[in-house]
Design an enzyme around this catalytic site. Structure first.
Site, PDB file in Angstrom:
ATOM      1  N   ALA A  87       0.826  -1.226   0.000  1.00  0.00           N
ATOM      2  CA  ALA A  87       0.000   0.000   0.000  1.00  0.00           C
ATOM      3  C   ALA A  87       0.851   1.263   0.000  1.00  0.00           C
ATOM      4  O   ALA A  87       0.322   2.351  -0.121  1.00  0.00           O
ATOM      5  CB  ALA A  87      -0.924  -0.002   1.219  1.00  0.00           C
ATOM      6  N   LYS A 133      -6.987   6.207 -11.154  1.00  0.00           N
ATOM      7  CA  LYS A 133      -6.154   7.158 -11.923  1.00  0.00           C
ATOM      8  C   LYS A 133      -5.145   6.438 -12.816  1.00  0.00           C
ATOM      9  O   LYS A 133      -4.525   7.042 -13.702  1.00  0.00           O
ATOM     10  CB  LYS A 133      -5.468   8.136 -10.988  1.00  0.00           C
ATOM     11  CG  LYS A 133      -6.511   8.994 -10.284  1.00  0.00           C
ATOM     12  CD  LYS A 133      -5.971  10.060  -9.424  1.00  0.00           C
ATOM     13  CE  LYS A 133      -7.085  10.979  -8.911  1.00  0.00           C
ATOM     14  NZ  LYS A 133      -8.184  10.305  -8.193  1.00  0.00           N
TER      15      LYS A 133
HETATM   16  N1  LIG Z   1      -6.698   7.133  -0.562  1.00  0.00           N
HETATM   17  C1  LIG Z   1      -7.315   6.953  -1.710  1.00  0.00           C
HETATM   18  O1  LIG Z   1      -8.306   7.645  -2.026  1.00  0.00           O
HETATM   19  C2  LIG Z   1      -6.841   5.866  -2.652  1.00  0.00           C
HETATM   20  C3  LIG Z   1      -7.649   5.529  -3.747  1.00  0.00           C
HETATM   21  C4  LIG Z   1      -7.211   4.507  -4.618  1.00  0.00           C
HETATM   22  C5  LIG Z   1      -6.006   3.885  -4.358  1.00  0.00           C
HETATM   23  N2  LIG Z   1      -5.230   4.253  -3.315  1.00  0.00           N
HETATM   24  C6  LIG Z   1      -3.942   3.565  -3.119  1.00  0.00           C
HETATM   25  O2  LIG Z   1      -3.991   2.925  -1.848  1.00  0.00           O
HETATM   26  C7  LIG Z   1      -2.688   2.905  -1.275  1.00  0.00           C
HETATM   27  C8  LIG Z   1      -2.737   3.420   0.141  1.00  0.00           C
HETATM   28  O3  LIG Z   1      -3.235   4.751   0.145  1.00  0.00           O
HETATM   29  P1  LIG Z   1      -3.436   5.566   1.491  1.00  0.00           P
HETATM   30  O4  LIG Z   1      -4.630   6.425   1.295  1.00  0.00           O
HETATM   31  O5  LIG Z   1      -3.384   4.659   2.667  1.00  0.00           O
HETATM   32  O6  LIG Z   1      -2.123   6.494   1.454  1.00  0.00           O
HETATM   33  P2  LIG Z   1      -1.470   7.313   2.648  1.00  0.00           P
HETATM   34  O7  LIG Z   1      -2.422   7.519   3.749  1.00  0.00           O
HETATM   35  O8  LIG Z   1      -0.813   8.504   2.028  1.00  0.00           O
HETATM   36  O9  LIG Z   1      -0.320   6.332   3.173  1.00  0.00           O
HETATM   37  C9  LIG Z   1       0.824   6.042   2.447  1.00  0.00           C
HETATM   38  C10 LIG Z   1       1.716   5.138   3.270  1.00  0.00           C
HETATM   39  O10 LIG Z   1       2.869   4.816   2.500  1.00  0.00           O
HETATM   40  C11 LIG Z   1       4.047   5.070   3.293  1.00  0.00           C
HETATM   41  N3  LIG Z   1       5.117   5.401   2.377  1.00  0.00           N
HETATM   42  C12 LIG Z   1       5.179   6.433   1.487  1.00  0.00           C
HETATM   43  N4  LIG Z   1       6.322   6.384   0.810  1.00  0.00           N
HETATM   44  C13 LIG Z   1       6.989   5.275   1.236  1.00  0.00           C
HETATM   45  C14 LIG Z   1       8.236   4.686   0.900  1.00  0.00           C
HETATM   46  N5  LIG Z   1       9.027   5.235  -0.010  1.00  0.00           N
HETATM   47  N6  LIG Z   1       8.613   3.557   1.545  1.00  0.00           N
HETATM   48  C15 LIG Z   1       7.819   3.007   2.499  1.00  0.00           C
HETATM   49  N7  LIG Z   1       6.623   3.523   2.854  1.00  0.00           N
HETATM   50  C16 LIG Z   1       6.229   4.651   2.233  1.00  0.00           C
HETATM   51  C17 LIG Z   1       3.624   6.197   4.242  1.00  0.00           C
HETATM   52  O11 LIG Z   1       4.373   6.226   5.437  1.00  0.00           O
HETATM   53  P3  LIG Z   1       5.760   7.047   5.592  1.00  0.00           P
HETATM   54  O12 LIG Z   1       5.493   8.407   5.041  1.00  0.00           O
HETATM   55  O13 LIG Z   1       6.041   7.018   7.035  1.00  0.00           O
HETATM   56  O14 LIG Z   1       6.766   6.273   4.814  1.00  0.00           O
HETATM   57  C18 LIG Z   1       2.199   5.749   4.572  1.00  0.00           C
HETATM   58  O15 LIG Z   1       2.245   4.739   5.557  1.00  0.00           O
HETATM   59  C19 LIG Z   1      -1.786   3.705  -2.211  1.00  0.00           C
HETATM   60  O16 LIG Z   1      -1.078   2.783  -3.016  1.00  0.00           O
HETATM   61  C20 LIG Z   1      -2.744   4.502  -3.060  1.00  0.00           C
HETATM   62  O17 LIG Z   1      -2.213   4.741  -4.349  1.00  0.00           O
HETATM   63  C21 LIG Z   1      -5.631   5.220  -2.439  1.00  0.00           C
END
Ligand SMILES: NC(=O)c1ccc[n+]([C@@H]2O[C@H](COP(=O)([O-])OP(=O)(O)OC[C@H]3O[C@@H](n4cnc5c(N)ncnc54)[C@H](OP(=O)(O)O)[C@@H]3O)[C@@H](O)[C@H]2O)c1
Length: 328
Positions: A87, A133
């Site tokens: 994720a 997206k």
């Molecule tokens: N939210 C939405 O509306 C949505 C919709 C469709 C799909 N998605 C997908 O679902 C997934 C999760 O989304 P989310 O909403 O939970 O995102 P989020 O709240 O922004 O969380 C992202 C997570 O990834 C970690 N992270 C970022 N860069 C990293 C790296 N280089 N190495 C290791 N960890 C890293 C962050 O922690 P740190 O910053 O501490 O590393 C955080 O734990 C993503 O792949 C996103 O594309 C989200």
């Protein structure tokens, strides 16, 4: 599929999805080890404090600091892991337009690192989170997620079954970090502020955090490798969402931002020719992996588009859902 006694690793485990997923697993299963892999120690510390306040057994939790860009660190983290839920991502559309290589490094190189570390460590299943997206992308965020989807599909050709790799693709998550619901909600206090709306015709697919977790875990169970799982979810008009969250307030039209679409697509017309429809979801099968019986595919020239969806939520329904989820 039972997650009991399994070793599970969630990259991005401190994000909106990761936190909800960890809570769900701790409430419903008894894993041997549940590893949260992410970069920021503060988010990990705060997550642990939150988990101590709810009544779940959390002795299986391990917090692993690491960056998906660092393949040696991933290699170490994945030792003995059965299932990976990937994720971790950078996901803000405007940030991607201004910092393209940062998104390439995390979302594409990071995916490649997950693939090789999973193969090296003989992980059983890897499921990666994608987004609407990534379907016909017009922004760099979507393009990096499409590239990641393609890497995960093609990885099945390298791994020969150990592990199997698949993806899940869905739309906006209601109330996730940086999403439109908390944004509109921030306008509730100041009664003189007009609500900024990009375009009156803009629509989006929406899913709740809890439903996204259930869908990902169900896809982890169903996956055979190479598929993209797409849930059947409702659409909302952004104007209705704004009215539901901040009723009786004037709007100001600010125009579509760089990299934004008026409507999102979960399944493109081109993908529909190898898509199977089930009661609550679709499965887009890979064109390069798996056995294909063309007669199975019934959808022709179908596009799963947020503006043409048969299921729209109205203002009242959106408000009720947001209230029930304690988002407003
Ligand atoms: N939210 C939405 O509306 C949505 C919709 C469709 C799909 N998605 C997908 O679902 C997934 C999760 O989304 P989310 O909403 O939970 O995102 P989020 O709240 O922004 O969380 C992202 C997570 O990834 C970690 N992270 C970022 N860069 C990293 C790296 N280089 N190495 C290791 N960890 C890293 C962050 O922690 P740190 O910053 O501490 O590393 C955080 O734990 C993503 O792949 C996103 O594309 C989200």
């Amino acid at each position: 599929m039972n997650l009991n006694k399994k070793n599970i690793l969630i990259t991005g485990g401190t994000g909106s999805f990761g936190r909800a997923c960890v809570r769900h697993i701790l409430k419903n299963y008894n894993p041997n080890k549940l590893v949260i892999f992410s970069r920021d120690e503060l988010k990990q510390y705060e997550m642990l404090q939150d988990l101590k306040n709810i009544n779940v057994k959390n002795s299986c939790l391990r917090f692993f600091l690491g960056d998906v860009r660092d393949k040696d660190r991933l290699d170490l983290a994945l030792k003995g892991i059965n299932y990976v839920i990937h994720a971790a991502a950078l996901k803000q559309v405007p940030a991607a337009e201004y910092n393209p290589m940062e998104f390439v490094k995390t979302n594409i190189i990071g995916a490649e690192n997950i693939i090789f570390a999973s193969i090296n460590n003989k992980v059983e299943r890897v499921i990666s989170l994608s987004t609407d997206k990534a379907a016909n992308p017009i922004n760099l965020y979507g393009a990096t997620k499409l590239a990641a989807d393609k890497l995960f599909t093609a990885a099945n050709n390298l791994s020969k079954g150990k592990p199997i790799f698949s993806s899940v693709r869905y739309g906006n998550v209601l109330g996730s970090r940086g999403s439109v619901v908390p944004f509109f909600n921030s306008y509730r206090q100041n009664k003189n502020q007009k609500i900024p709306i990009t375009h009156t015709s803009m629509t989006r697919f929406f899913i709740s955090l809890e439903d996204s977790v259930k869908f990902v875990l169900n896809s982890l169970k169903l996956m055979k490798g190479g598929e993209i799982f797409v849930p059947k979810i409702p659409s909302v008009k952004i104007v209705d969402l704004a009215k539901a969250i901040v009723p009786n307030r004037k709007h100001k039209i600010i125009g579509v931002r760089p990299g934004e679409k008026i409507a999102e697509v979960l399944i493109t017309k081109d993908e529909s020719k190898n898509t199977l429809e089930f009661k609550n979801h679709y499965v887009i099968n890979s064109e390069i992996f798996g056995n294909h019986n063309k007669k199975k595919y019934k959808l022709k020239d179908f596009e799963y588009n947020s503006s043409k969806n048969s299921h729209f939520l109205n203002e009242k329904q959106i408000r009720l859902i947001c209230k029930n989820l304690k988002l407003i």
